[in-house]
Scaffold this motif. Sequence first.
Motif, mmCIF file in Angstrom:
data_model
loop_
_atom_site.group_PDB
_atom_site.id
_atom_site.type_symbol
_atom_site.label_atom_id
_atom_site.label_comp_id
_atom_site.label_asym_id
_atom_site.label_seq_id
_atom_site.Cartn_x
_atom_site.Cartn_y
_atom_site.Cartn_z
ATOM 1 N N UNK A 139 0.827 -1.211 0.000
ATOM 2 C CA UNK A 139 0.000 0.000 0.000
ATOM 3 C C UNK A 139 0.862 1.262 0.000
ATOM 4 N N UNK A 140 1.942 1.223 0.764
ATOM 5 C CA UNK A 140 2.821 2.389 0.886
ATOM 6 C C UNK A 140 3.475 2.751 -0.441
ATOM 7 N N UNK A 141 3.872 1.737 -1.213
ATOM 8 C CA UNK A 141 4.616 1.979 -2.448
ATOM 9 C C UNK A 141 3.734 1.991 -3.698
ATOM 10 N N UNK A 142 2.463 1.755 -3.527
ATOM 11 C CA UNK A 142 1.562 1.687 -4.683
ATOM 12 C C UNK A 142 1.607 2.943 -5.564
ATOM 13 N N UNK A 143 1.676 4.157 -4.984
ATOM 14 C CA UNK A 143 1.722 5.347 -5.846
ATOM 15 C C UNK A 143 2.930 5.389 -6.787
ATOM 16 N N UNK A 252 5.644 -2.106 -11.557
ATOM 17 C CA UNK A 252 4.811 -3.132 -10.931
ATOM 18 C C UNK A 252 5.351 -3.469 -9.544
ATOM 19 N N UNK A 253 4.483 -4.059 -8.727
ATOM 20 C CA UNK A 253 4.867 -4.590 -7.421
ATOM 21 C C UNK A 253 4.623 -6.090 -7.451
ATOM 22 N N UNK A 254 5.685 -6.855 -7.210
ATOM 23 C CA UNK A 254 5.611 -8.309 -7.267
ATOM 24 C C UNK A 254 5.608 -8.864 -5.843
ATOM 25 N N UNK A 255 4.634 -9.701 -5.565
ATOM 26 C CA UNK A 255 4.428 -10.251 -4.222
ATOM 27 C C UNK A 255 4.667 -11.753 -4.278
ATOM 28 N N UNK A 256 5.557 -12.247 -3.438
ATOM 29 C CA UNK A 256 5.918 -13.662 -3.522
ATOM 30 C C UNK A 256 4.736 -14.587 -3.248
ATOM 31 N N UNK A 263 8.292 -11.473 0.580
ATOM 32 C CA UNK A 263 9.257 -10.833 -0.320
ATOM 33 C C UNK A 263 8.492 -9.975 -1.325
ATOM 34 N N UNK A 264 8.750 -8.688 -1.287
ATOM 35 C CA UNK A 264 8.046 -7.727 -2.139
ATOM 36 C C UNK A 264 9.078 -6.991 -2.993
ATOM 37 N N UNK A 265 8.877 -6.998 -4.300
ATOM 38 C CA UNK A 265 9.770 -6.310 -5.220
ATOM 39 C C UNK A 265 9.032 -5.167 -5.908
ATOM 40 N N UNK A 266 9.670 -4.004 -5.926
ATOM 41 C CA UNK A 266 9.163 -2.865 -6.677
ATOM 42 C C UNK A 266 9.965 -2.770 -7.971
ATOM 43 N N UNK A 275 14.097 -4.314 -3.762
ATOM 44 C CA UNK A 275 13.513 -5.177 -2.741
ATOM 45 C C UNK A 275 12.980 -4.292 -1.610
ATOM 46 N N UNK A 276 11.672 -4.292 -1.432
ATOM 47 C CA UNK A 276 11.049 -3.456 -0.398
ATOM 48 C C UNK A 276 10.444 -4.320 0.713
ATOM 49 N N UNK A 277 10.933 -5.544 0.832
ATOM 50 C CA UNK A 277 10.418 -6.469 1.840
ATOM 51 C C UNK A 277 10.653 -5.941 3.251
ATOM 52 N N UNK A 278 9.786 -6.372 4.169
ATOM 53 C CA UNK A 278 9.933 -6.028 5.583
ATOM 54 C C UNK A 278 10.821 -7.068 6.247
ATOM 55 N N UNK A 279 11.841 -6.617 6.920
ATOM 56 C CA UNK A 279 12.760 -7.546 7.594
ATOM 57 C C UNK A 279 12.274 -7.839 9.009
ATOM 58 N N UNK A 280 12.477 -9.073 9.430
ATOM 59 C CA UNK A 280 12.251 -9.438 10.822
ATOM 60 C C UNK A 280 10.823 -9.367 11.305
ATOM 61 N N UNK A 281 9.891 -9.802 10.478
ATOM 62 C CA UNK A 281 8.500 -9.767 10.939
ATOM 63 C C UNK A 281 8.257 -10.837 12.008
#
Length: 334
Positions: A139-143, A252-256, A263-266, A275-281
């Motif tokens: 959602x944050x990177x969608x724009x 595009x935003x690719x969601x594993x 793992x989320x790629x912009x 790579x815009x993935x969140x670390x350490x969830x």
Amino acid sequence: MDCAAFKLRFGIIGTNFISDWLLDGAAEDPRFEVTAIYSRSQDTANAFAAKHNIPYTFVSLKKMASSPLIDAVYIASPTALHSEQAILFMKYGKHVLCEKPSASNVRELNLMIEASRKYDVVFMEAMKSTLMPGFGIVLQHLPEIGTVRRYFASYCQYSSRYDKLKAGEVMNAFKPELSNGAMMDLGIYAIYPLVVLWGRPFKVSAVGTLLSTGVDGQGAVNLDYEAKSATILYSKIADSSLPSEIQGEDGSIVIDKIQSPDRILLKHRNGMPQDISVAGRKNEYYYEVKEFIDLVQSGSRESSVNSHMNSLIALEIIDEVRRQLGVVYPADKN
């Protein structure tokens, strides 16, 4: 109020693996306390209680619902039982976290929502993925991908229960009387994030494969929105490693994994992937429990993400897919 001092006491309905997973995640929130387990069998209840150090067991739903030992209930029974069980507990003033899908159909879900408002309690569908940090990053990177044109999501996972079905043994996963099937089990994971993003489509087109029991084994759904569209693939009779993707004019935003976005790629149209993935969830089930307890503790009655409306729209879509495929549940005839 100090979060550490606040405790929400839960009863659990359902002694299968999903309850195990939920409890593992919930243990990471210090406000969560499990005090009771319900099962139709005392032996099963005893075994689950011993496994998770749960002090009280019940074999009567009404006795657990009316018990002062719990403040809330997590419902992980078969979908066909969700509505009746949730409404019973809400009548006794218990907050309800209900496993997805929240109900067999829109009619049942409307009754559940009405009960939550009548009895002034929290009711939330336990859709984990839309509350995980990975979805928040999307959602944050969608724009950054410009005008969005397409949503594509795939969740296809071959089920060992299908092997048993082919051998003549019908497991719960493929029983229409329990309101089950591939869409209810897996497809909803692809539909719910779409609804959070774009709301209600103006057209739904579905094709799929029905199994011998009358439920769907797999399907493909196209959904039309104004100036954009969505395609969803789901299956319990075939495997796929396809990622999911939101496509825009600038990238595009690719969601594993749409069911558990990690793992989320912009990908910018004219640049290198980022790579815009969140670390350490935390544990993936922690986030739905946190959201639910936050609502209870704050006095709110409805999640802004897993909202009543989003749950209704998701079930509207599922009801329409089932109608087009010819999947009918006994719950539809009530």
